[in-house]
Write a protein that holds these residues in place. Structure first.
Motif, PDB file in Angstrom:
ATOM      1  N   ASP A 528       0.866  -1.170   0.083  1.00 44.33           N
ATOM      2  CA  ASP A 528       0.100  -0.110   0.153  1.00 44.33           C
ATOM      3  C   ASP A 528       0.795   1.152  -0.257  1.00 44.33           C
ATOM      4  O   ASP A 528       2.105   1.205   0.649  1.00 44.33           O
ATOM      5  CB  ASP A 528      -0.927  -0.101   1.052  1.00 44.33           C
ATOM      6  N   THR A 563      -4.082  10.494  -2.010  1.00 42.51           N
ATOM      7  CA  THR A 563      -3.987   9.353  -3.181  1.00 42.51           C
ATOM      8  C   THR A 563      -3.747   8.104  -2.499  1.00 42.51           C
ATOM      9  O   THR A 563      -2.653   8.156  -1.635  1.00 42.51           O
ATOM     10  CB  THR A 563      -3.222   9.951  -4.140  1.00 42.51           C
ATOM     11  N   ASN A 564      -4.376   6.967  -2.772  1.00 44.69           N
ATOM     12  CA  ASN A 564      -3.894   5.610  -2.311  1.00 44.69           C
ATOM     13  C   ASN A 564      -3.666   4.698  -3.572  1.00 44.69           C
ATOM     14  O   ASN A 564      -4.381   4.947  -4.722  1.00 44.69           O
ATOM     15  CB  ASN A 564      -5.164   5.112  -1.346  1.00 44.69           C
ATOM     16  N   ALA A 565      -2.802   3.814  -3.311  1.00 37.95           N
ATOM     17  CA  ALA A 565      -2.509   2.681  -4.333  1.00 37.95           C
ATOM     18  C   ALA A 565      -2.159   1.642  -3.458  1.00 37.95           C
ATOM     19  O   ALA A 565      -1.728   1.549  -2.346  1.00 37.95           O
ATOM     20  CB  ALA A 565      -1.462   3.249  -5.159  1.00 37.95           C
ATOM     21  N   THR A 574      -1.726  -0.306  -7.924  1.00 34.78           N
ATOM     22  CA  THR A 574      -2.911   0.204  -8.788  1.00 34.78           C
ATOM     23  C   THR A 574      -3.510   1.105  -8.101  1.00 34.78           C
ATOM     24  O   THR A 574      -3.743   0.977  -6.737  1.00 34.78           O
ATOM     25  CB  THR A 574      -3.788  -0.693  -9.100  1.00 34.78           C
ATOM     26  N   ARG A 575      -3.702   2.625  -8.510  1.00 35.20           N
ATOM     27  CA  ARG A 575      -4.365   3.598  -7.765  1.00 35.20           C
ATOM     28  C   ARG A 575      -5.644   3.297  -7.460  1.00 35.20           C
ATOM     29  O   ARG A 575      -6.438   2.669  -8.402  1.00 35.20           O
ATOM     30  CB  ARG A 575      -4.344   4.804  -8.484  1.00 35.20           C
ATOM     31  N   GLN A 576      -6.093   3.501  -6.324  1.00 33.51           N
ATOM     32  CA  GLN A 576      -7.406   3.241  -5.616  1.00 33.51           C
ATOM     33  C   GLN A 576      -8.363   4.561  -6.159  1.00 33.51           C
ATOM     34  O   GLN A 576      -7.987   5.492  -5.753  1.00 33.51           O
ATOM     35  CB  GLN A 576      -7.409   3.120  -4.340  1.00 33.51           C
ATOM     36  N   PRO A 580      -7.538  11.397  -7.156  1.00 37.07           N
ATOM     37  CA  PRO A 580      -7.282  11.562  -5.520  1.00 37.07           C
ATOM     38  C   PRO A 580      -8.506  12.397  -5.099  1.00 37.07           C
ATOM     39  O   PRO A 580      -9.585  12.627  -5.657  1.00 37.07           O
ATOM     40  CB  PRO A 580      -6.228  12.889  -5.804  1.00 37.07           C
TER      41      PRO A 580
END
Length: 842
Positions: A528, A563-565, A574-576, A580
């Motif tokens: 993550d 932003t989370n990935a 992979t970006r969640q 953003p």
């Protein structure tokens, strides 16, 4: 008028005798000066005017070089103080020190600043070494290493300004150095037992398995705390740092109850814990302490400070601790051990009377073991096993942190000043452990199925904040205005692997290392990353109105971009969500306080909170931030000549936009949840009689789910939160010459029953509550002097009666007959233990 003339005369004396020198006080016996308390009402403004008013109120002569205070301003003095306490408050943060001199019936106050000096009311004489009473080192009562008080009249966490607690329409509690010494507290959660409505949670409740912990404040969990106003976040993957916080360089711990978003931004709404670090002092001080405990605990601490240059403009402080702990979980556990090394150097340059710069750092290296406190469930009931049992193996954990900051302050004139901090914090963690997956039956034996897990985290935070503080008089009202802003950039990356069960060990008669650990069979890998930018602008006005009314109004504009990935590895993320998360909010805060008498204040406040959320909303959008709303009303009492402070309040706090499980889309959440916490709180701390200090707290907190997409959850209590909390701690230092130096004390801590973390998915939970518990602690200390060194020998006994109690419990399996074959953890509390210490200071 006489005081002002004396000040002018002293200017001429100083010109002839040389530059004013440093520090001293209490040349008069305490019965003549230090213990005689009176009420003051000196307005904020010119330091010279305030000192003149103080001297006139006491009938003292005031002698000092007027150049010392030419650009200085004081926040004023209101309340009941002894002369030395009053001067401590007036001069706090100025770098000035003082001493009393008596000639016949006349009493004079002599001010000085440098490391050596010459002032006297009759002829130039060297100022003696500073006395062990308040005002040490020019940094105020909270920083005085010899201050024996259990209460502080000022706490800055609530308002970021120097405002007396009795005039702050907020609930702010402070834990002093003397409390930490008397209880020999070495962790933050031990210190926080002295504040109502605050408990700590071990890492077991969120399945981290290490000693790190989060905090519950008014029933809501927070994995964030503050260091001198700087936010220390968790690592973003289960692990918080509150359980590893070292107290070697902590002067006080302050707790603000209720949402603190207006001044601090993204925080949980229950409240804020802010640790106040030790400042460099302009008087030399040295302390060395060795602690030895019955649970194989060895801890050494060093604290040294003083001026580097002859004029006292450059000051230093150095704190260090080394801990070797055979019981890192508070109890002797097989195959566990920890070591911690901590240093904190600080330099401060007082450029002139209006400007200073401070450079500081902290470094911590913590090496320990991972451990899950497993108790099996049979017929849905926990079964006791030996508290020392570890079903895992020698599993390692390495956690390091580095904090650096540059802070500067400048006073433009008597009305306005600015303060800014630039800070960087980096925390890294690495874990590898053999962990328990489930219970089962192998070859007719009950066994614990085990696997291996490893993860590593790197968290970096860059921050700056700026505060402008001003004072204005408008139409008969006095305003203290705060205008500021802050920015945080947080980058966190976590990666690791979780490997399927491939080893087991006997449940009732474990023999290590159990079955061999062959080549691991991969279960899954995880990674993550989180990037979070937050910025805020805030304004606050504290207004002194006629008829002893005090109003406070403030608001903050908060911006968040996140932003989370995620993926199997940090190289394959992979970006969640579609993009953003961008959120913004305005969070106001209002308060009103009426002080009809010096000893009583009635107050109320309203505030809102705002914070980030976790999870994705179908089809992949980041969850919007959570919000909160709080109402509070109470009464504050200053009793026994102002030496004991009591706060009684009732609050109602509602947290909204809480993520709940999306029943139609597995792995996604709905923002349909809400939870409410409400109830009365009581905090009493201070001195009842000379030498007799006391702390008493009580909370009845009703914390429940009020809204959820699963109607069966509505009305249920939040797990891990006791309904009733109480504590009592008291010490007495003998005043007569025969037993002088002897201090004895003891206390009682009570925690009511609490729901376990039932993650089985069955609602309402069919498991029994963790039972209530209470423990008794004792202490005794004796202080004596050998030449110029003060020694203190101390002994603390914790959990005197060896009470068996539990702090956390988690289960993944529904209640079933026989041995439940899913996860179940139950953490034992600390057993009977003895901790001795010897401290030398001069």
């Amino acid at each position: 008028m006489g005081s002002s003339l004396a000040a002018l005369a002293m200017s001429a004396v100083a010109s002839a005798a040389g530059a004013p020198g440093s520090t001293a006080q209490a040349s008069i016996p305490p019965q003549d000066v230090g213990e005689v308390a009176r009420s003051y009402k000196i307005r904020a403004g010119s330091m010279a005017d305030a000192l003149a008013a103080f001297a006139d109120a006491n009938g003292y002569h005031l002698l000092y070089d007027t150049q010392l205070t030419r650009t200085m301003r004081t926040r004023g003095l209101k309340g009941r103080y002894s002369p030395d306490q009053g001067l401590d408050c007036l001069l706090s943060g100025t770098g000035l020190s003082y001493r009393f001199v008596r000639k016949g019936r006349d009493v004079s106050i002599i001010l000085a600043q440098a490391a050596t000096g010459t002032q006297s009311d009759t002829s130039p004489v060297a100022l003696p070494t500073i006395n062990v009473d308040g005002g040490f080192g020019g940094a105020g009562p909270a920083q005085n290493p010899y201050n024996k008080s259990y209460e502080l009249k000022d706490a800055t966490t609530g308002t970021k300004t120097d405002t007396p607690v009795m005039e702050t329409p907020l609930n702010v509690q402070a834990i002093t150095q003397q409390v930490l010494r008397d209880q020999q507290a070495i962790t933050l959660d031990q210190a926080l037992r002295n504040v109502s409505g605050v408990t700590s949670a071990s890492g077991f409740a969120n399945l981290s398995g290490d000693r790190t912990a989060g905090l519950f404040i008014r029933g809501f969990r927070a994995e964030t705390f503050y260091r001198d106003g700087f936010r220390i976040d968790s690592t973003g993957f289960r692990h918080a740092f509150t359980g590893l916080t070292q107290l070697a360089n902590i002067a006080a711990v302050e707790v603000l109850k209720g949402p603190g978003a207006t001044l601090y931004g993204l925080v949980e709404p229950g409240g804020i814990v802010n640790v106040i670090t030790k400042e460099p002092l302009n008087a030399p001080y040295f302390s060395l302490q060795q602690q030895i405990g019955s649970l194989e605990l060895y801890r050494t601490t060093l604290d040294t400070t003083g001026p580097i240059t002859e004029d006292g403009s450059l000051l230093y402080r150095f704190n260090m601790s080394y801990e070797n702990n055979g019981a890192p979980f508070g109890s002797i556990i097989d195959l566990t051990h920890s070591q911690n090394f901590f240093i904190a150097p600080t330099l401060k340059w007082n450029i002139d009377g209006a400007t200073w710069v401070k450079l500081e750092a902290e470094y911590s290296d913590d090496r320990s073991n991972i451990y899950f406190p497993t108790d099996p469930l049979i017929d849905g009931v926990f079964v006791n096993i030996p508290r020392s049992r570890n079903y895992g193996e020698n599993s390692t954990a390495l956690q390091k942190s580095l904090f650096t900051a540059l802070t500067w302050s400048h006073r433009f004139n008597e009305e306005w000043s600015v303060k800014q901090q630039l800070a960087f914090n980096r925390a890294t963690q690495y874990f590898f452990w053999v962990t328990n997956y489930s219970f089962g039956v192998r070859d007719g034996r009950d066994v614990v199925n085990r696997g291996t897990v490893n993860d590593s985290t790197d968290l970096r935070t860059y921050s700056t904040n700026v505060d402008f503080t001003g004072h204005m008089d408008i139409f008969g009202t006095h305003h203290t205005v705060l205008v500021g802003g802050d920015f945080y950039k947080t980058i966190a990356a976590t990666g690791g692997g979780n490997f399927a069960p491939h080893s087991f060990i006997d449940l009732w008669n474990p023999v290590h290392p159990g079955t061999p650990l062959p080549g691991a069979v991969p279960g899954f890998q995880f990674a993550d990353s989180l990037t979070q930018d937050t910025a805020g602008l805030y304004v606050q006005d504290q207004i002194e109105l006629p008829f002893n009314l005090h109003a406070m109004a403030g608001a903050r504009y908060q911006y968040i971009r996140q932003t989370n990935a995620s993926g199997e590895t940090l190289r394959n993320l992979t970006r969640q969500g579609d993009g953003p998360l961008i959120g913004q909010a305005v969070t106001p805060r209002f308060g009103l306080l009426w002080r009809p008498q010096e000893w009583v204040s009635l107050y109320g406040n309203y505030s809102q909170g705002f914070g980030p959320n976790a999870g994705l909303v179908f089809p992949g959008m980041l969850a919007e931030p959570t919000s909160a709303e709080s109402w509070e009303g109470g009464i504050k009492l200053e009793l026994f000549g102002g030496k004991l402070l009591a706060t009684v309040d009732y609050y109602q706090l509602t947290k909204t936009n809480v993520p709940t499980t999306d029943p139609l889309n597995l792995g996604f959440v709905l923002l349909t949840g809400a939870a409410r916490s409400q109830g009365p709180e009581v905090d009493v701390r201070g001195e009842i009689l000379p030498g007799w200090n006391v702390i008493a707290t009580y909370t009845n907190q009703d914390v429940r789910v009020t809204q959820d997409n699963n109607p069966l959850k509505v009305g249920t209590r939040l797990p891990g939160v006791p309904r009733n909390l109480a504590s009592l701690w008291t010490t007495y230092e003998f005043q007569d010459e025969t037993l002088k130096g002897l201090r004895i004390g003891g206390g009682y801590t009570y925690r009511g029953s609490q729901p376990i973390y039932d993650l089985s998915g069955v609602f309402p939970s069919t498991y029994a509550l963790l039972p209530a518990w209470g423990t008794v602690d004792l202490m005794a200390a004796y202080s004596f002097k050998l030449q110029d060194t003060k020694f203190t020998a101390q002994l603390n006994i914790n959990n005197l009666f060896g009470t068996t109690y539990y702090t956390d419990a988690v289960t993944f399996a529904p209640r079933s007959p026989g041995l439940n074959q899913g996860f179940s953890f139950r953490a034992y509390g600390a057993p009977f233990a003895v901790l001795g210490s010897l401290r030398a200071e001069f």
